[in-house]
Design a protein around this motif. Structure first.
Motif, PDB file in Angstrom:
ATOM      1  N   VAL A  31      58.130 -65.805 -13.236  1.00  0.00           N
ATOM      2  CA  VAL A  31      56.768 -65.448 -12.831  1.00  0.00           C
ATOM      3  C   VAL A  31      56.161 -66.527 -11.939  1.00  0.00           C
ATOM      4  O   VAL A  31      55.435 -66.225 -10.986  1.00  0.00           O
ATOM      5  CB  VAL A  31      55.880 -65.193 -14.063  1.00  0.00           C
ATOM      6  N   PHE A  32      56.456 -67.801 -12.221  1.00  0.00           N
ATOM      7  CA  PHE A  32      55.969 -68.875 -11.352  1.00  0.00           C
ATOM      8  C   PHE A  32      56.436 -68.647  -9.911  1.00  0.00           C
ATOM      9  O   PHE A  32      55.642 -68.714  -8.961  1.00  0.00           O
ATOM     10  CB  PHE A  32      56.464 -70.238 -11.835  1.00  0.00           C
ATOM     11  N   VAL A  38      43.581 -63.650  -4.679  1.00  0.00           N
ATOM     12  CA  VAL A  38      42.821 -64.346  -5.722  1.00  0.00           C
ATOM     13  C   VAL A  38      43.518 -64.221  -7.072  1.00  0.00           C
ATOM     14  O   VAL A  38      43.675 -65.209  -7.811  1.00  0.00           O
ATOM     15  CB  VAL A  38      41.384 -63.795  -5.798  1.00  0.00           C
ATOM     16  N   ILE A  39      43.960 -63.022  -7.415  1.00  0.00           N
ATOM     17  CA  ILE A  39      44.616 -62.825  -8.715  1.00  0.00           C
ATOM     18  C   ILE A  39      45.955 -63.548  -8.754  1.00  0.00           C
ATOM     19  O   ILE A  39      46.351 -64.094  -9.797  1.00  0.00           O
ATOM     20  CB  ILE A  39      44.789 -61.319  -9.002  1.00  0.00           C
ATOM     21  N   ALA A  40      46.657 -63.590  -7.623  1.00  0.00           N
ATOM     22  CA  ALA A  40      47.932 -64.294  -7.577  1.00  0.00           C
ATOM     23  C   ALA A  40      47.751 -65.795  -7.832  1.00  0.00           C
ATOM     24  O   ALA A  40      48.550 -66.417  -8.541  1.00  0.00           O
ATOM     25  CB  ALA A  40      48.615 -64.075  -6.233  1.00  0.00           C
ATOM     26  N   VAL A  41      46.702 -66.377  -7.279  1.00  0.00           N
ATOM     27  CA  VAL A  41      46.414 -67.794  -7.516  1.00  0.00           C
ATOM     28  C   VAL A  41      46.169 -68.040  -9.001  1.00  0.00           C
ATOM     29  O   VAL A  41      46.689 -68.992  -9.600  1.00  0.00           O
ATOM     30  CB  VAL A  41      45.207 -68.257  -6.686  1.00  0.00           C
ATOM     31  N   LEU A  42      45.379 -67.174  -9.631  1.00  0.00           N
ATOM     32  CA  LEU A  42      45.116 -67.302 -11.069  1.00  0.00           C
ATOM     33  C   LEU A  42      46.408 -67.158 -11.876  1.00  0.00           C
ATOM     34  O   LEU A  42      46.576 -67.811 -12.913  1.00  0.00           O
ATOM     35  CB  LEU A  42      44.098 -66.245 -11.507  1.00  0.00           C
ATOM     36  N   SER A  43      47.315 -66.315 -11.395  1.00  0.00           N
ATOM     37  CA  SER A  43      48.579 -66.104 -12.112  1.00  0.00           C
ATOM     38  C   SER A  43      49.478 -67.333 -12.040  1.00  0.00           C
ATOM     39  O   SER A  43      50.169 -67.665 -13.007  1.00  0.00           O
ATOM     40  CB  SER A  43      49.305 -64.886 -11.528  1.00  0.00           C
ATOM     41  N   VAL A  44      49.499 -68.003 -10.897  1.00  0.00           N
ATOM     42  CA  VAL A  44      50.275 -69.238 -10.788  1.00  0.00           C
ATOM     43  C   VAL A  44      49.771 -70.259 -11.801  1.00  0.00           C
ATOM     44  O   VAL A  44      50.543 -70.894 -12.528  1.00  0.00           O
ATOM     45  CB  VAL A  44      50.192 -69.821  -9.359  1.00  0.00           C
TER      46      VAL A  44
END
Length: 474
Positions: free
Chosen positions: A373-374, A415-421
């Motif tokens: 996921v990272f 934005v959501i991808a940044v939060l996921s990282v």
């Protein structure tokens, strides 16, 4: 950075360079591409996502899944536009190369490689759990199971892409049938109270029966919600082998995402609803355990194994095409992109397979999932930045398909991808930092060596050169 051309004196590349690095075109229409997209992901319905129950409970995982579904929906629409405009085997790397230059392109390709090389290792551990639960011939989860699945399915891919995609499509169809069987069989055991049977943590802010680990649990559950959709973005990697890629790749990836939203919602509700969230949060085969014993559980166990195999099989295809594209362009050793008599990049299949097999032995499913996921979330950040840059800098680029909502859609996914990282560090900081170190080593290799040896004649570099020439004319 310097570019060398096939046949250029002193380049070390003869005129047959690209001829030895050619894929078989016209193999897949949009239906096979949609099957490929579902196949990449369907194992995520059978195992892995349920570890998110331990991070956020049912409520936290449910909210995280809605957020992640929104991210993937926006991202898929954005990638449909870019894949139609730039149809090569590089996928996200190609988009970022055009928008962000060679550093951004290689960074994106590296993140995708981390995702696709580690995801099969995680799936292999889940396959081991399903095999052991079947009790066949006394087989138990172990390295020999991982070796067998790697050897078998890498071998099938070496036989040719057309054969591989057709086998994958059949296995994926069986896996979807298994989800239908599970849904019907689990309804009789479903109870709303089972969804919230994890005791709330009194020290967590906002803790309740619905959110037993509070608001932070939602954030921590994001990586596991991603497992419902992880790798669907790999459909554009088949662009060079698709018929009419500008039309069929967007149709295939959007159709795949539609199916995955439905299947993800079904298992998210029915598995903890039938088996209890507390009991399912650490299960290696949650659909089987949710059904208990009986014929339905046995059938789903066998078919669940098919679902895991479908994703394992499909992601092998994805990592080989990403490695092929990076190698062909000179970012990674060029020998990795040579294709065999069946137009298959043999070394690009085998090398990551060996690395994944080793990881499957020494890692566990939840840790490997977080590492994959990272890589995935990092690549999403870069791909969405690429979409935004291309929209602003190259408004006149030919776009056979245009993303509804344009920049707004891509920005939501970004934005959501940044939060996921960031969430991958919340779940397992050691695993996330380990991936970050590997990423840095790849970038160091590029900075010190391969950036001076890129191949101008490769499709991805030609796209970038064309953009640069158009900029000069303007």
């Amino acid at each position: 950075m310097s570019l060398t051309k096939p046949g250029e004196p002193g380049s070390g590349i003869d005129h047959e360079y690209l001829g030895k690095r050619t894929l078989r075109a016209g193999t897949a229409g949009w239906v096979l591409l949609a099957g490929l997209g579902v196949g990449y992901v369907v194992s995520g319905d059978y195992s892995g996502w349920n570890f998110g129950l331990a991070e956020g409970g049912f409520g936290g995982l449910a909210v995280a899944t809605v957020v992640i579904a929104a991210m993937y929906g926006a991202m898929v629409l954005s990638m449909a536009e870019m894949s139609a405009a730039l149809p090569t085997a590089g996928g996200g790397y190609t988009f970022a190369r055009r928008a962000l230059g060679p550093w951004g392109g290689f960074a994106t390709g590296t993140a995708v490689l981390i995702e696709y090389s580690i995801a099969p290792a995680a799936i292999a551990t889940f396959i081991g759990a399903y095999v052991e639960s079947l009790g066949l011939f006394g087989i138990v989860d172990g390295w020999w199971v991982y070796l067998a699945v790697y050897a078998l399915f890498v071998g099938i891919h070496l036989a040719g892409v057309g054969e591989a995609l057709k086998v994958m499509f059949v296995i994926t169809a069986i896996a979807l049938a298994g989800l239908v069987i599970f849904a019907v069989a689990s309804i009789g055991s479903f109870s709303w109270s089972n969804l919230t049977d994890i005791a709330p943590d009194s020290d967590a802010a906002g803790a309740s029966e619905f959110l037993p680990f509070g608001y932070l649990g939602i954030w921590s559950a994001l990586p596991f919600a991603i497992w419902f959709f992880l790798a669907v973005e790999g459909v554009p990697l088949a662009a060079e082998e698709a018929r009419d890629p500008a039309r069929n790749v967007p149709r295939g990836i959007i159709a795949a995402m539609t199916v995955l939203v439905v299947t993800g919602a079904v298992v998210l509700v029915l598995v903890p609803g039938a088996g209890g969230a507390a009991a399912m949060q650490a299960s290696g085969n949650p659909l089987v355990e949710a059904l208990g014993s009986g014929t339905a559980a046995t059938v789903v166990n066998y078919i669940g194994l098919a679902g895991l195999v479908a994703s394992f099989f499909s992601i092998i295809y994805a990592y080989s095409r990403q490695l092929f594209a990076l190698s062909r362009a000179g970012y990674l050793p060029r020998a990795l992109s040579i294709t065999n008599g069946r137009k298959v990049p043999a070394a690009a299949l085998v090398v990551p397979g060996v690395a994944g097999f080793v990881l499957s032995i020494f890692g566990n499913g939840a840790t490997l999932l977080n590492m994959a996921v990272f890589g995935a979330a990092s690549s999403y950040v870069l791909m969405m930045v690429s979409h935004i840059v291309l929209r602003i800098r190259e408004p006149g680029m030919e776009r056979p398909y245009r993303t509804p909502g344009g920049l707004v859609t891509a920005s939501v996914a970004l934005v959501i991808a940044v939060l996921s990282v960031i969430a991958t560090f919340l779940v397992d900081s050691t695993a996330a930092f380990g991936c970050l170190i590997v990423f840095a080593l790849f970038m160091l290799y590029f900075g010190l060596y391969s950036r001076k040896r890129l191949v101008a004649g490769s499709p991805d570099e030609e796209f970038a050169a064309l953009a640069a020439a158009e900029d000069e004319l303007r």
